[in-house]
Design a protein around this motif. Structure first.
Motif, PDB file in Angstrom:
ATOM      1  N   LYS A   1       0.830  -1.204   0.000  1.00 29.65           N
ATOM      2  CA  LYS A   1       0.000   0.000   0.000  1.00 29.65           C
ATOM      3  C   LYS A   1       0.871   1.262   0.000  1.00 29.65           C
ATOM      4  N   PRO A   2       0.762   2.086  -1.019  1.00 25.77           N
ATOM      5  CA  PRO A   2       1.566   3.315  -1.026  1.00 25.77           C
ATOM      6  C   PRO A   2       1.075   4.298   0.032  1.00 25.77           C
ATOM      7  N   MET A   3       1.970   5.144   0.493  1.00 29.98           N
ATOM      8  CA  MET A   3       1.609   6.163   1.488  1.00 29.98           C
ATOM      9  C   MET A   3       1.963   7.534   0.915  1.00 29.98           C
TER      10      MET A   3
ATOM     11  N   ASP B   1      14.608  15.017   6.287  1.00 32.27           N
ATOM     12  CA  ASP B   1      14.120  15.406   4.964  1.00 32.27           C
ATOM     13  C   ASP B   1      12.633  15.082   4.815  1.00 32.27           C
ATOM     14  N   PRO B   2      11.862  16.036   4.312  1.00 31.83           N
ATOM     15  CA  PRO B   2      10.433  15.775   4.149  1.00 31.83           C
ATOM     16  C   PRO B   2      10.164  14.688   3.101  1.00 31.83           C
ATOM     17  N   VAL B   3       9.312  13.747   3.463  1.00 27.67           N
ATOM     18  CA  VAL B   3       8.984  12.647   2.559  1.00 27.67           C
ATOM     19  C   VAL B   3       7.585  12.873   1.992  1.00 27.67           C
ATOM     20  N   SER B   4       7.463  12.840   0.667  1.00 28.52           N
ATOM     21  CA  SER B   4       6.167  13.072   0.024  1.00 28.52           C
ATOM     22  C   SER B   4       5.414  11.782  -0.236  1.00 28.52           C
ATOM     23  N   ALA B   5       6.156  10.710  -0.486  1.00 24.42           N
ATOM     24  CA  ALA B   5       5.465   9.441  -0.775  1.00 24.42           C
ATOM     25  C   ALA B   5       6.389   8.259  -0.545  1.00 24.42           C
ATOM     26  N   LEU B   6       5.766   7.151  -0.146  1.00 23.96           N
ATOM     27  CA  LEU B   6       6.451   5.864  -0.039  1.00 23.96           C
ATOM     28  C   LEU B   6       5.725   4.925  -0.994  1.00 23.96           C
ATOM     29  N   VAL B   7       6.446   4.440  -1.997  1.00 19.91           N
ATOM     30  CA  VAL B   7       5.796   3.655  -3.057  1.00 19.91           C
ATOM     31  C   VAL B   7       6.400   2.253  -3.105  1.00 19.91           C
TER      32      VAL B   7
ATOM     33  N   ASP C   1       6.106  -9.594  -9.556  1.00 16.88           N
ATOM     34  CA  ASP C   1       5.277 -10.797  -9.387  1.00 16.88           C
ATOM     35  C   ASP C   1       4.434 -10.732  -8.114  1.00 16.88           C
ATOM     36  N   GLY C   2       3.894  -9.572  -7.820  1.00 18.00           N
ATOM     37  CA  GLY C   2       3.009  -9.403  -6.669  1.00 18.00           C
ATOM     38  C   GLY C   2       3.709  -9.258  -5.332  1.00 18.00           C
ATOM     39  N   THR C   3       5.031  -9.300  -5.319  1.00 17.02           N
ATOM     40  CA  THR C   3       5.784  -9.174  -4.070  1.00 17.02           C
ATOM     41  C   THR C   3       6.510  -7.830  -4.030  1.00 17.02           C
ATOM     42  N   VAL C   4       6.486  -7.205  -2.861  1.00 10.01           N
ATOM     43  CA  VAL C   4       7.204  -5.937  -2.717  1.00 10.01           C
ATOM     44  C   VAL C   4       8.698  -6.239  -2.598  1.00 10.01           C
ATOM     45  N   VAL C   5       9.469  -5.794  -3.570  1.00 10.57           N
ATOM     46  CA  VAL C   5      10.916  -6.055  -3.552  1.00 10.57           C
ATOM     47  C   VAL C   5      11.709  -4.811  -3.163  1.00 10.57           C
ATOM     48  N   ALA C   6      11.044  -3.667  -3.231  1.00  7.52           N
ATOM     49  CA  ALA C   6      11.741  -2.410  -2.915  1.00  7.52           C
ATOM     50  C   ALA C   6      10.720  -1.335  -2.598  1.00  7.52           C
ATOM     51  N   VAL C   7      11.208  -0.255  -2.039  1.00  4.91           N
ATOM     52  CA  VAL C   7      10.343   0.895  -1.752  1.00  4.91           C
ATOM     53  C   VAL C   7      10.993   2.143  -2.343  1.00  4.91           C
ATOM     54  N   LEU C   8      10.208   2.835  -3.125  1.00  2.58           N
ATOM     55  CA  LEU C   8      10.665   4.106  -3.698  1.00  2.58           C
ATOM     56  C   LEU C   8      10.226   5.228  -2.763  1.00  2.58           C
ATOM     57  N   VAL C   9      11.181   6.033  -2.345  1.00  2.00           N
ATOM     58  CA  VAL C   9      10.866   7.173  -1.473  1.00  2.00           C
ATOM     59  C   VAL C   9      10.984   8.454  -2.290  1.00  2.00           C
ATOM     60  N   LEU C  10       9.908   9.205  -2.338  1.00  2.00           N
ATOM     61  CA  LEU C  10       9.929  10.521  -2.973  1.00  2.00           C
ATOM     62  C   LEU C  10      10.070  11.543  -1.853  1.00  2.00           C
ATOM     63  N   PHE C  11      11.129  12.296  -1.876  1.00  2.00           N
ATOM     64  CA  PHE C  11      11.367  13.280  -0.823  1.00  2.00           C
ATOM     65  C   PHE C  11      10.731  14.626  -1.187  1.00  2.00           C
TER      66      PHE C  11
ATOM     67  N   GLU D   1       1.298   4.678  -8.843  1.00  2.00           N
ATOM     68  CA  GLU D   1       0.783   3.322  -9.041  1.00  2.00           C
ATOM     69  C   GLU D   1       1.473   2.662 -10.241  1.00  2.00           C
ATOM     70  N   VAL D   2       1.679   3.451 -11.290  1.00  2.00           N
ATOM     71  CA  VAL D   2       2.412   2.948 -12.456  1.00  2.00           C
ATOM     72  C   VAL D   2       3.832   2.565 -12.043  1.00  2.00           C
ATOM     73  N   LEU D   3       4.464   3.436 -11.264  1.00  3.15           N
ATOM     74  CA  LEU D   3       5.816   3.122 -10.782  1.00  3.15           C
ATOM     75  C   LEU D   3       5.800   1.836  -9.963  1.00  3.15           C
ATOM     76  N   SER D   4       4.802   1.699  -9.131  1.00  2.57           N
ATOM     77  CA  SER D   4       4.704   0.526  -8.269  1.00  2.57           C
ATOM     78  C   SER D   4       4.639  -0.763  -9.099  1.00  2.57           C
ATOM     79  N   ASN D   5       3.879  -0.720 -10.167  1.00  2.00           N
ATOM     80  CA  ASN D   5       3.653  -1.937 -10.953  1.00  2.00           C
ATOM     81  C   ASN D   5       4.640  -2.153 -12.097  1.00  2.00           C
ATOM     82  N   CYS D   6       5.288  -1.095 -12.558  1.00  2.00           N
ATOM     83  CA  CYS D   6       6.125  -1.216 -13.763  1.00  2.00           C
ATOM     84  C   CYS D   6       7.614  -0.947 -13.535  1.00  2.00           C
ATOM     85  N   ALA D   7       7.988  -0.541 -12.325  1.00  2.97           N
ATOM     86  CA  ALA D   7       9.396  -0.200 -12.116  1.00  2.97           C
ATOM     87  C   ALA D   7      10.220  -1.383 -11.616  1.00  2.97           C
ATOM     88  N   GLY D   8       9.609  -2.547 -11.563  1.00  2.34           N
ATOM     89  CA  GLY D   8      10.308  -3.723 -11.056  1.00  2.34           C
ATOM     90  C   GLY D   8      11.570  -4.065 -11.821  1.00  2.34           C
TER      91      GLY D   8
END
Lengths: 123, 173
Positions: free
Chosen positions: B101-103, B118-124, B129-139, B157-164
């Motif tokens: 779940k992104p925040m 540092d201010p964080v804008s999003a955690l993605v 294959d349906g498993t969270v392998v990493a987290v992208l932090v947007l500062f 959401e696109v990043l979440s599903n296509c940046a693997g």
């Protein structure tokens, strides 16, 4: 005859997005360049009606490209709009000193983009 | 900046905005799906964050096998020494992100998404294959952008599903 817009950005993502917006909402023809040097040579050949150019690019940035375009007789009066990531006063001032006509900030708002281009080119 | 409008009623602002939003989402998806290799996929993440969302401070943290810590894998525009590791036990929001779940930071909240300066804008979450392998932090967002909009969340959401491919190149193909 449709107006021609030269889109300049080293990001293929940005070029794709700009082209999609302009193709859907205007009749402008789009040509593209991937950095400042490429932009100057394309502009001389294509004689665009307007240049929409990123600032931060490899080889030659948007400010320098803008200055050099203004030295070309054929591009002296071509509207140049710079795309910046910053809206700060000094940054904008540097853009105008390089000879640009206007600026727009990233991420690009489609309404703002089309409205701005139409204010120079009409539709 | 010039703002005079020659737009007809059919090209009103909401409709135009919708076209722009769809163009941004499409461009993000195309950029990631056409990435040539791992390095190009990471560059795609940087391009999307900077050009389509509005931040040039990003980091990707890879999840370890125990899912207890996230190690810095790649970053742009932030000090890597300040963000080398994220401890899940000390970062409660990461548990939700690791569940897929992104925040997103709310403008109304004063609490940062992570316990860092540092201010964080999003955690993605980045999924393979349906498993969270990493987290992208947007500062920090660009100074002229106050918060993430709904279209930005869709791009995440696109990043979440296509940046693997940037993390697990073989599995993402």
């Amino acid at each position: 005859m449709s107006k021609k817009v030269l889109l300049v950005d080293d990001s293929s993502t940005t070029l794709m997005m700009e082209e999609m917006i302009l193709k859907q909402r205007t009749s402008y023809e789009c040509v593209m360049a991937k950095d400042g040097l490429d932009a100057i040579s394309r502009a001389v050949v294509e004689a665009p009606d307007l240049v929409l150019m990123d600032v931060v690019m490899p080889r030659l940035n948007g400010f320098e490209a803008c200055k050099r375009m203004r030295l070309e007789d054929s591009l002296r009066d071509t509207p140049i709009i710079l795309v910046t990531t910053r809206g700060e006063e000094e940054y904008v001032e540097a853009g105008f000193q390089s000879g640009c006509n206007d600026y727009i900030t990233k991420p690009i708002n489609s309404f703002e983009l089309v409205t701005l281009l139409q204010s120079y080119l009409g539709e | 900046m010039s703002t005079s409008s020659n737009l007809s009623e059919t090209e009103s602002s909401p409709r135009m905005q919708d076209i722009g939003d769809r163009a941004r989402i499409f461009a993000a998806r195309m950029r990631l799906q056409s990435a040539l290799d791992q390095a190009d996929a990471l560059d795609g993440i940087r391009e999307i964050a900077g050009n389509l969302i509005g931040t040039e401070e990003i980091a990707v943290f890879k999840v370890d096998t125990k899912r207890a810590k996230l190690w810095l894998y790649w970053s742009f525009g932030v000090d890597p020494n300040k963000h080398s590791v994220l401890d899940v036990t000390r970062e409660p929001r990461l548990k939700q992100v690791l569940a897929g779940k992104p925040m997103f930071q709310s403008r109304l909240s004063n609490e940062n998404l992570l316990s860092c300066d540092d201010p964080v804008s999003a955690l993605v979450p980045i999924l393979v294959d349906g498993t969270v392998v990493a987290v992208l932090v947007l500062f920090r967002l660009f100074s002229h952008k106050s918060e993430l909009q709904s279209v930005d969340q869709e791009i995440c959401e696109v990043l979440s599903n296509c940046a693997g491919r940037a993390i697990e190149p073989y599995h993402a193909r």
